[in-house]
Design a protein around this motif. Sequence first.
Motif, PDB file in Angstrom:
ATOM      1  N   ALA A 133      50.846  40.145  36.018  1.00  0.00           N
ATOM      2  CA  ALA A 133      51.770  40.019  34.890  1.00  0.00           C
ATOM      3  C   ALA A 133      52.354  38.614  34.858  1.00  0.00           C
ATOM      4  O   ALA A 133      52.754  38.072  35.894  1.00  0.00           O
ATOM      5  N   ILE A 134      52.384  38.008  33.668  1.00  0.00           N
ATOM      6  CA  ILE A 134      53.027  36.708  33.494  1.00  0.00           C
ATOM      7  C   ILE A 134      53.817  36.739  32.191  1.00  0.00           C
ATOM      8  O   ILE A 134      53.715  37.690  31.402  1.00  0.00           O
ATOM      9  N   GLN A 135      54.602  35.682  31.967  1.00  0.00           N
ATOM     10  CA  GLN A 135      55.319  35.507  30.713  1.00  0.00           C
ATOM     11  C   GLN A 135      55.044  34.122  30.171  1.00  0.00           C
ATOM     12  O   GLN A 135      54.863  33.164  30.930  1.00  0.00           O
ATOM     13  N   LEU A 136      55.015  34.015  28.850  1.00  0.00           N
ATOM     14  CA  LEU A 136      54.806  32.730  28.192  1.00  0.00           C
ATOM     15  C   LEU A 136      55.458  32.782  26.820  1.00  0.00           C
ATOM     16  O   LEU A 136      55.145  33.669  26.009  1.00  0.00           O
ATOM     17  N   LEU A 137      56.387  31.867  26.566  1.00  0.00           N
ATOM     18  CA  LEU A 137      57.107  31.805  25.288  1.00  0.00           C
ATOM     19  C   LEU A 137      57.766  33.140  24.939  1.00  0.00           C
ATOM     20  O   LEU A 137      57.884  33.522  23.779  1.00  0.00           O
ATOM     21  N   GLY A 138      58.191  33.859  25.964  1.00  0.00           N
ATOM     22  CA  GLY A 138      58.829  35.142  25.755  1.00  0.00           C
ATOM     23  C   GLY A 138      57.860  36.295  25.602  1.00  0.00           C
ATOM     24  O   GLY A 138      58.284  37.448  25.459  1.00  0.00           O
ATOM     25  N   LYS A 139      56.561  36.031  25.608  1.00  0.00           N
ATOM     26  CA  LYS A 139      55.550  37.080  25.494  1.00  0.00           C
ATOM     27  C   LYS A 139      55.215  37.629  26.876  1.00  0.00           C
ATOM     28  O   LYS A 139      55.127  36.884  27.852  1.00  0.00           O
ATOM     29  N   GLU A 140      55.029  38.951  26.949  1.00  0.00           N
ATOM     30  CA  GLU A 140      54.592  39.607  28.182  1.00  0.00           C
ATOM     31  C   GLU A 140      53.068  39.652  28.171  1.00  0.00           C
ATOM     32  O   GLU A 140      52.458  40.279  27.291  1.00  0.00           O
ATOM     33  N   LEU A 141      52.432  38.987  29.144  1.00  0.00           N
ATOM     34  CA  LEU A 141      50.983  38.871  29.193  1.00  0.00           C
ATOM     35  C   LEU A 141      50.454  39.367  30.527  1.00  0.00           C
ATOM     36  O   LEU A 141      51.207  39.531  31.493  1.00  0.00           O
ATOM     37  N   VAL A 142      49.154  39.591  30.594  1.00  0.00           N
ATOM     38  CA  VAL A 142      48.511  39.994  31.840  1.00  0.00           C
ATOM     39  C   VAL A 142      47.243  39.166  32.024  1.00  0.00           C
ATOM     40  O   VAL A 142      46.473  38.953  31.079  1.00  0.00           O
ATOM     41  N   LEU A 143      47.040  38.665  33.233  1.00  0.00           N
ATOM     42  CA  LEU A 143      45.833  37.933  33.608  1.00  0.00           C
ATOM     43  C   LEU A 143      44.949  38.837  34.458  1.00  0.00           C
ATOM     44  O   LEU A 143      45.447  39.566  35.317  1.00  0.00           O
ATOM     45  N   TRP A 144      43.638  38.788  34.230  1.00  0.00           N
ATOM     46  CA  TRP A 144      42.713  39.555  35.078  1.00  0.00           C
ATOM     47  C   TRP A 144      41.339  38.906  35.018  1.00  0.00           C
ATOM     48  O   TRP A 144      41.011  38.195  34.074  1.00  0.00           O
ATOM     49  N   ARG A 145      40.524  39.141  36.050  1.00  0.00           N
ATOM     50  CA  ARG A 145      39.196  38.536  36.115  1.00  0.00           C
ATOM     51  C   ARG A 145      38.133  39.586  35.835  1.00  0.00           C
ATOM     52  O   ARG A 145      38.105  40.647  36.473  1.00  0.00           O
ATOM     53  N   ASP A 146      37.249  39.274  34.900  1.00  0.00           N
ATOM     54  CA  ASP A 146      36.249  40.255  34.478  1.00  0.00           C
ATOM     55  C   ASP A 146      34.998  40.189  35.350  1.00  0.00           C
ATOM     56  O   ASP A 146      34.942  39.456  36.346  1.00  0.00           O
ATOM     57  N   GLY A 147      33.973  40.959  34.955  1.00  0.00           N
ATOM     58  CA  GLY A 147      32.748  41.038  35.752  1.00  0.00           C
ATOM     59  C   GLY A 147      31.969  39.747  35.802  1.00  0.00           C
ATOM     60  O   GLY A 147      31.143  39.553  36.716  1.00  0.00           O
ATOM     61  N   SER A 148      32.173  38.843  34.857  1.00  0.00           N
ATOM     62  CA  SER A 148      31.493  37.545  34.877  1.00  0.00           C
ATOM     63  C   SER A 148      32.300  36.496  35.633  1.00  0.00           C
ATOM     64  O   SER A 148      31.989  35.311  35.557  1.00  0.00           O
ATOM     65  N   ARG A 149      33.348  36.946  36.321  1.00  0.00           N
ATOM     66  CA  ARG A 149      34.213  36.086  37.132  1.00  0.00           C
ATOM     67  C   ARG A 149      35.011  35.107  36.274  1.00  0.00           C
ATOM     68  O   ARG A 149      35.404  34.033  36.729  1.00  0.00           O
ATOM     69  N   GLN A 150      35.274  35.497  35.032  1.00  0.00           N
ATOM     70  CA  GLN A 150      36.102  34.701  34.132  1.00  0.00           C
ATOM     71  C   GLN A 150      37.474  35.354  34.015  1.00  0.00           C
ATOM     72  O   GLN A 150      37.590  36.568  33.840  1.00  0.00           O
ATOM     73  N   TRP A 151      38.510  34.520  34.077  1.00  0.00           N
ATOM     74  CA  TRP A 151      39.868  35.033  33.934  1.00  0.00           C
ATOM     75  C   TRP A 151      40.198  35.232  32.456  1.00  0.00           C
ATOM     76  O   TRP A 151      39.911  34.369  31.627  1.00  0.00           O
ATOM     77  N   ARG A 152      40.786  36.366  32.154  1.00  0.00           N
ATOM     78  CA  ARG A 152      41.136  36.737  30.788  1.00  0.00           C
ATOM     79  C   ARG A 152      42.639  36.943  30.673  1.00  0.00           C
ATOM     80  O   ARG A 152      43.327  37.179  31.675  1.00  0.00           O
ATOM     81  N   CYS A 153      43.126  36.891  29.447  1.00  0.00           N
ATOM     82  CA  CYS A 153      44.554  37.098  29.200  1.00  0.00           C
ATOM     83  C   CYS A 153      44.737  38.025  28.006  1.00  0.00           C
ATOM     84  O   CYS A 153      44.192  37.765  26.928  1.00  0.00           O
ATOM     85  N   PHE A 154      45.469  39.114  28.219  1.00  0.00           N
ATOM     86  CA  PHE A 154      45.812  40.056  27.158  1.00  0.00           C
ATOM     87  C   PHE A 154      47.330  40.154  27.060  1.00  0.00           C
ATOM     88  O   PHE A 154      48.049  39.816  28.006  1.00  0.00           O
ATOM     89  N   GLU A 155      47.811  40.644  25.916  1.00  0.00           N
ATOM     90  CA  GLU A 155      49.211  41.071  25.891  1.00  0.00           C
ATOM     91  C   GLU A 155      49.334  42.284  26.800  1.00  0.00           C
ATOM     92  O   GLU A 155      48.435  43.121  26.877  1.00  0.00           O
ATOM     93  N   ASP A 156      50.471  42.366  27.476  1.00  0.00           N
ATOM     94  CA  ASP A 156      50.601  43.328  28.572  1.00  0.00           C
ATOM     95  C   ASP A 156      51.024  44.715  28.079  1.00  0.00           C
ATOM     96  O   ASP A 156      52.077  45.236  28.449  1.00  0.00           O
ATOM     97  N   PHE A 157      50.177  45.294  27.234  1.00  0.00           N
ATOM     98  CA  PHE A 157      50.407  46.685  26.851  1.00  0.00           C
ATOM     99  C   PHE A 157      49.088  47.308  26.401  1.00  0.00           C
ATOM    100  O   PHE A 157      48.215  46.633  25.856  1.00  0.00           O
TER     101      PHE A 157
END
Length: 496
Positions: free
Chosen positions: A48-72
Amino acid sequence: MTSQTNLPGEVRDVTPQFTESEKETFQWTLQWYPVAVVDFLDPSRPHAIQLLGKELVLWRDGSRQWRCFEDFCPHRLAPLSEGRVESDGTLLCAYHGWRFNSEGNCVSIPQSKDKQAEALHCSNRRSCAVAYPTQERQGLLWVWAEAGDSAHIESQLRQPQIIPELESNSDRVVQLFWNIRDLPYGWDFFMENVADPAHVPVSHHGIMGSRYQDDQYYDMIRVREMSTQSGFSFEVVPAGSKLSQKIHDFQPPSLMRVVSTYKDGGQLILALYASPTRPGWCRHIGTQVLVKNEAGKKPEGVGFFALPMPNWLGHVLASLFLHQDTVFLHRQEKILARQGRDKWLDAVYTPNPQDKMTIAFRQWLEKRAGGGIPWAGESSSDLPPIEQQDKQKLFDVWTTHTQQCRVCQDALKNINRLAMVARVAAIACLCLGVIMDSRTVAMKAVVTGSTSLLTAPPTQFWWAIGGAVLFAMLGYLLKKLKRLFYVYEFEHAQND
C-alpha cells in the motif's frame, strides 16, 4: 525585472515576469513520481502506498513487472493491498477471491453461477481495477499520477526526472545506496528545506559542519530562469573553500538536484526526490552520486554516509541526519496553518539573500502551480493534520521505513539471530568458567586434602569469563543497533 537585492530591507520577490508561454499552470497529475526503490520491495506481496492523497497498491505480476492500482476491489471496495500475489501472476482480493491481471482486468469471480456467467461479469468494465502507468528507471519505481484511457498515451510523452550521470555507464560515476523514508511534513516543506543551504551546518551540526564556525554569509544567484514545467536553479556564491561551484536545481514535481563541483574537477551530486503522499506527509527517496575527476580521484561525500556500508546500515544511520530537522519542519508547517496567512511571505521575515531560492520556490508554487497540491478525495483539507506533540512518534523509523523495506527486515532478522547467539554464548562461557573453577578446587582437594575456597582460578577460567563479558557486550550493542530500526530520538540541546 528580477529582484536580487538583499540590502537594505527584506528579500521578497525573486521571480521574473510571466511570458505568454508560462501562463500555463503546472499539472500535478500529469507527472511521473518516484514511489519506491525496487530492490527494497518484497515481490511476494502487495504494498500500500499514497500519492497526491490517492490510496494505491503496488504489486509485481507474472512477467516480473511492477503494477499500480487504486487500492480497492471494484466488488465491495476491500483494499487490494490486503490481498495476495498468486502464483499465476494475478492479484487476488482476499475478501471474495476476485483476481486481476496486470492491466487491471478481472479474470476470476469464483462465486459466479458458471463459467459463462463468470466471463460475462469479467467482461463488464465495472469489474476492472483502476490501473496507473508504471515504469522502472535507475532502480526506482515510477508511477504516473493519473489513470484512464488516455493515461498511457500521456505518460509516454513525458520522461521521469532521472539522473543523467547514471545513464553514462562510465567508471568515473559511483552511485551510493538509495534511501527511502516517509517524512511527517509536507512535500512543500521538504522542497523548501533542501532549497536552503544555510540551515545545513546549523541543523546538521556534527555531521555537516559546525553551527558555530560554518554559518557564513553567501549569496544565491539564479542561473536557470523559472519555468512552470522545468522549475529553476540557483548558484551558491561563494561555494566554499573546497568547491568551485555549487548549484541547487529544482525540477518539479519531485527532484531537487544539488551539484557540488570540487576545485580538482570531481563532483558530488545529491539526488533528493520527494513525492507528495498526503497532507502533512511526503515520501523521500535519495542517493549520492560521486563523479571522479580526470585523475580518477573520488570526491568527498556527505559525512560518514559516503563510507562503504551495506544498504541496511545506511538506512538506519540516515535517521541521525533526517531527524535533526524533522521537528522543525513538522512544526513550522503547523504554525503556518494556525496563523491562517494567505501568503507564505506574509508570515516570514527574510532579510538575507540565503533565502532567495526558498522564496522562489514559494512563488513558483503560488504563481505557477495553482498555489498547492490538489489532493484527491477527502485529503483535500486546507489544513495539515494536527500537530504531533509526541516527539517519539515523529522519530518513528519502523512505520516510516523498516516495515516497508525488505533489506532492513532481513537485516533485523539476522541481528536478532546474532543477538540470541551472543546471549547463549555469554551464558555458556559463564557456565564453562564456573565448571572449570569447580574442577580446579575439586582436584586440589583430592591431591592436598584441602577444601579451601581461596584457590586461585585457572587461566581457562579467566578466558571463559572474558568471553562471557565480550559476548554480553556484543549482545548489548546489538540491542542498541536494533533500536535504530524502530525509533531514533534526537534533541539539539544535547548535540554539543
